[in-house]
Design a protein around this motif. Structure first.
Motif, mmCIF file in Angstrom:
data_model
loop_
_atom_site.group_PDB
_atom_site.id
_atom_site.type_symbol
_atom_site.label_atom_id
_atom_site.label_comp_id
_atom_site.label_asym_id
_atom_site.label_seq_id
_atom_site.Cartn_x
_atom_site.Cartn_y
_atom_site.Cartn_z
ATOM 1 N N LEU A 95 -31.511 21.927 8.943
ATOM 2 C CA LEU A 95 -31.170 21.317 7.655
ATOM 3 C C LEU A 95 -29.677 21.415 7.365
ATOM 4 C CD1 LEU A 95 -34.263 22.346 5.549
ATOM 5 C CD2 LEU A 95 -33.482 20.005 5.998
ATOM 6 N N ALA A 96 -29.031 22.471 7.819
ATOM 7 C CA ALA A 96 -27.573 22.559 7.683
ATOM 8 C C ALA A 96 -26.906 21.469 8.518
ATOM 9 C CB ALA A 96 -27.078 23.940 8.105
ATOM 10 N N ALA A 97 -27.487 21.158 9.658
ATOM 11 C CA ALA A 97 -26.928 20.119 10.532
ATOM 12 C C ALA A 97 -27.121 18.725 9.940
ATOM 13 C CB ALA A 97 -27.569 20.193 11.918
ATOM 14 N N THR A 98 -28.329 18.433 9.452
ATOM 15 C CA THR A 98 -28.620 17.083 8.949
ATOM 16 C C THR A 98 -28.186 16.882 7.513
ATOM 17 O OG1 THR A 98 -30.820 17.695 8.163
ATOM 18 C CG2 THR A 98 -30.657 16.851 10.415
ATOM 19 N N GLY A 99 -28.171 17.963 6.750
ATOM 20 C CA GLY A 99 -27.965 17.862 5.315
ATOM 21 C C GLY A 99 -29.294 17.677 4.617
ATOM 22 N N PRO A 100 -29.298 17.775 3.301
ATOM 23 C CA PRO A 100 -30.545 17.742 2.547
ATOM 24 C C PRO A 100 -31.080 16.345 2.268
ATOM 25 C CG PRO A 100 -28.733 18.066 1.049
ATOM 26 C CD PRO A 100 -28.151 18.064 2.441
ATOM 27 N N GLY A 101 -30.309 15.326 2.592
ATOM 28 C CA GLY A 101 -30.732 13.956 2.320
ATOM 29 C C GLY A 101 -30.230 13.465 0.973
ATOM 30 N N GLU A 102 -30.490 12.196 0.706
ATOM 31 C CA GLU A 102 -30.007 11.582 -0.532
ATOM 32 C C GLU A 102 -30.744 12.099 -1.761
ATOM 33 O OE1 GLU A 102 -29.563 7.352 -0.503
ATOM 34 O OE2 GLU A 102 -28.380 7.389 1.346
ATOM 35 N N TRP A 103 -31.963 12.593 -1.570
ATOM 36 C CA TRP A 103 -32.734 13.087 -2.714
ATOM 37 C C TRP A 103 -32.448 14.566 -2.913
ATOM 38 C CZ3 TRP A 103 -37.979 10.661 -0.857
ATOM 39 C CH2 TRP A 103 -37.859 9.275 -0.867
ATOM 40 N N SER A 104 -31.193 14.873 -3.207
ATOM 41 C CA SER A 104 -30.757 16.262 -3.334
ATOM 42 C C SER A 104 -29.606 16.350 -4.336
ATOM 43 C CB SER A 104 -30.274 16.777 -1.979
ATOM 44 O OG SER A 104 -29.065 16.118 -1.603
ATOM 45 N N LEU A 105 -29.381 17.560 -4.821
ATOM 46 C CA LEU A 105 -28.238 17.778 -5.714
ATOM 47 C C LEU A 105 -26.916 17.711 -4.949
ATOM 48 C CD1 LEU A 105 -29.539 20.489 -8.190
ATOM 49 C CD2 LEU A 105 -29.282 18.028 -8.544
ATOM 50 N N ASP A 106 -26.911 18.101 -3.683
ATOM 51 C CA ASP A 106 -25.682 17.949 -2.884
ATOM 52 C C ASP A 106 -25.237 16.487 -2.896
ATOM 53 O OD1 ASP A 106 -25.444 20.627 -2.223
ATOM 54 O OD2 ASP A 106 -26.008 20.372 -0.114
ATOM 55 N N HIS A 107 -26.181 15.588 -2.650
ATOM 56 C CA HIS A 107 -25.845 14.162 -2.622
ATOM 57 C C HIS A 107 -25.399 13.693 -4.012
ATOM 58 C CE1 HIS A 107 -25.902 9.978 -1.416
ATOM 59 N NE2 HIS A 107 -26.609 9.718 -2.505
ATOM 60 N N LEU A 108 -26.144 14.069 -5.033
ATOM 61 C CA LEU A 108 -25.832 13.659 -6.399
ATOM 62 C C LEU A 108 -24.443 14.127 -6.825
ATOM 63 C CD1 LEU A 108 -26.994 12.338 -9.019
ATOM 64 C CD2 LEU A 108 -27.699 14.636 -9.687
ATOM 65 N N LEU A 109 -24.064 15.331 -6.409
ATOM 66 C CA LEU A 109 -22.774 15.899 -6.784
ATOM 67 C C LEU A 109 -21.653 15.549 -5.808
ATOM 68 C CD1 LEU A 109 -24.068 19.434 -7.843
ATOM 69 C CD2 LEU A 109 -23.370 17.544 -9.358
ATOM 70 N N GLY A 110 -21.992 14.838 -4.734
ATOM 71 C CA GLY A 110 -20.989 14.449 -3.747
ATOM 72 C C GLY A 110 -20.528 15.592 -2.863
ATOM 73 N N LEU A 111 -21.372 16.590 -2.677
ATOM 74 C CA LEU A 111 -21.031 17.738 -1.829
ATOM 75 C C LEU A 111 -21.426 17.435 -0.392
ATOM 76 C CD1 LEU A 111 -22.321 20.622 -4.122
ATOM 77 C CD2 LEU A 111 -19.975 19.790 -3.883
ATOM 78 N N ASP A 112 -20.519 17.657 0.526
ATOM 79 C CA ASP A 112 -20.793 17.431 1.946
ATOM 80 C C ASP A 112 -20.773 18.772 2.667
ATOM 81 O OD1 ASP A 112 -21.257 16.289 4.389
ATOM 82 O OD2 ASP A 112 -19.196 15.605 4.674
ATOM 83 N N LEU A 113 -21.895 19.453 2.625
ATOM 84 C CA LEU A 113 -22.022 20.768 3.262
ATOM 85 C C LEU A 113 -23.022 20.677 4.409
ATOM 86 C CD1 LEU A 113 -22.220 22.978 0.043
ATOM 87 C CD2 LEU A 113 -20.204 22.384 1.381
ATOM 88 N N ALA A 114 -22.838 19.683 5.256
ATOM 89 C CA ALA A 114 -23.756 19.470 6.371
ATOM 90 C C ALA A 114 -22.984 18.987 7.580
ATOM 91 C CB ALA A 114 -24.819 18.448 5.983
ATOM 92 N N GLY A 115 -23.621 19.109 8.720
ATOM 93 C CA GLY A 115 -23.029 18.648 9.964
ATOM 94 C C GLY A 115 -22.952 19.779 10.970
ATOM 95 N N LEU A 116 -22.336 19.491 12.091
ATOM 96 C CA LEU A 116 -22.240 20.473 13.174
ATOM 97 C C LEU A 116 -21.550 21.752 12.718
ATOM 98 C CD1 LEU A 116 -22.685 21.233 16.114
ATOM 99 C CD2 LEU A 116 -20.545 20.048 16.673
ATOM 100 N N ALA A 117 -20.471 21.607 11.961
ATOM 101 C CA ALA A 117 -19.746 22.798 11.496
ATOM 102 C C ALA A 117 -20.625 23.658 10.599
ATOM 103 C CB ALA A 117 -18.470 22.393 10.767
ATOM 104 N N TRP A 118 -21.382 23.029 9.697
ATOM 105 C CA TRP A 118 -22.254 23.812 8.815
ATOM 106 C C TRP A 118 -23.435 24.411 9.568
ATOM 107 C CZ3 TRP A 118 -21.389 26.188 4.526
ATOM 108 C CH2 TRP A 118 -20.308 25.790 3.745
ATOM 109 N N ALA A 119 -23.923 23.739 10.583
ATOM 110 C CA ALA A 119 -24.971 24.336 11.418
ATOM 111 C C ALA A 119 -24.426 25.591 12.100
ATOM 112 C CB ALA A 119 -25.477 23.331 12.449
#
Length: 166
Positions: free
Chosen positions: A115-139
């Motif tokens: 989930l750190a790699a993919t991110g939480p998806g559009e149905w999430s507070l990260d997406h709503l708030l514009g937070l990008d805490l996902a990807g290879l680095a976050w994994a």
């Protein structure tokens, strides 16, 4: 949309499960006193501190993962918690969870890193708030950071009973 639904399902399976583990440490059976005694038996000293630390981390990370908020950070907490559980309570019991083994803890940690790699998806507070805490680095942060945190905690606080008797 299918991906977002899948990620939401993963989050609402993982997050509440960990939250309820924390809730049980505080309000279940023996409460924090019982949890503290259990942690003392696992060699985590002082037990009262570790009971509160584990419960608070589980409650917080469970809520964050459920909401898809600060997902990479929540995943890091999941990895740390599961690695400590693997190396204390499940160690030496083999792979299968029905024998007390580490199957469950490793699966939970791995899904959290996913989930750190993919991110939480559009149905999430990260997406709503514009937070990008996902990807290879976050994994990598989740896997390595959680492992380092677990190693540091165990290095400082683990005092197995057998070592005290020598």
């Amino acid at each position: 949309m299918d991906l977002d639904l899948g990620l939401l399902l993963l989050r609402v399976a993982l997050g509440p499960m960990l939250f309820l583990h924390g809730w049980n440490k505080v309000y279940g059976g023996g409460g924090l006193t019982g949890t503290a005694g259990w942690f003392e038996g696992l060699g985590l000293r002082p037990g009262w501190l570790h009971a509160r630390l584990a419960a608070g981390t589980e409650l917080t990370a469970g809520v964050l993962m459920s909401l898809g908020l600060l997902t990479g950070i929540a995943a890091t907490a999941f990895v740390g918690l599961m690695l400590v559980a693997t190396l204390t309570d499940h160690r030496g019991k083999g792979y299968f969870v029905f024998k007390g083994g580490w199957e469950y803890t490793v699966l939970v940690a791995t899904v959290a890193v996913g989930l750190a790699a993919t991110g939480p998806g559009e149905w999430s507070l990260d997406h709503l708030l514009g937070l990008d805490l996902a990807g290879l680095a976050w994994a990598a942060v989740a896997a390595v950071g959680g492992s380092v945190a677990a190693a540091a905690l165990l290095g400082v606080a683990r005092r197995p009973i057998a070592a005290q008797q020598q």
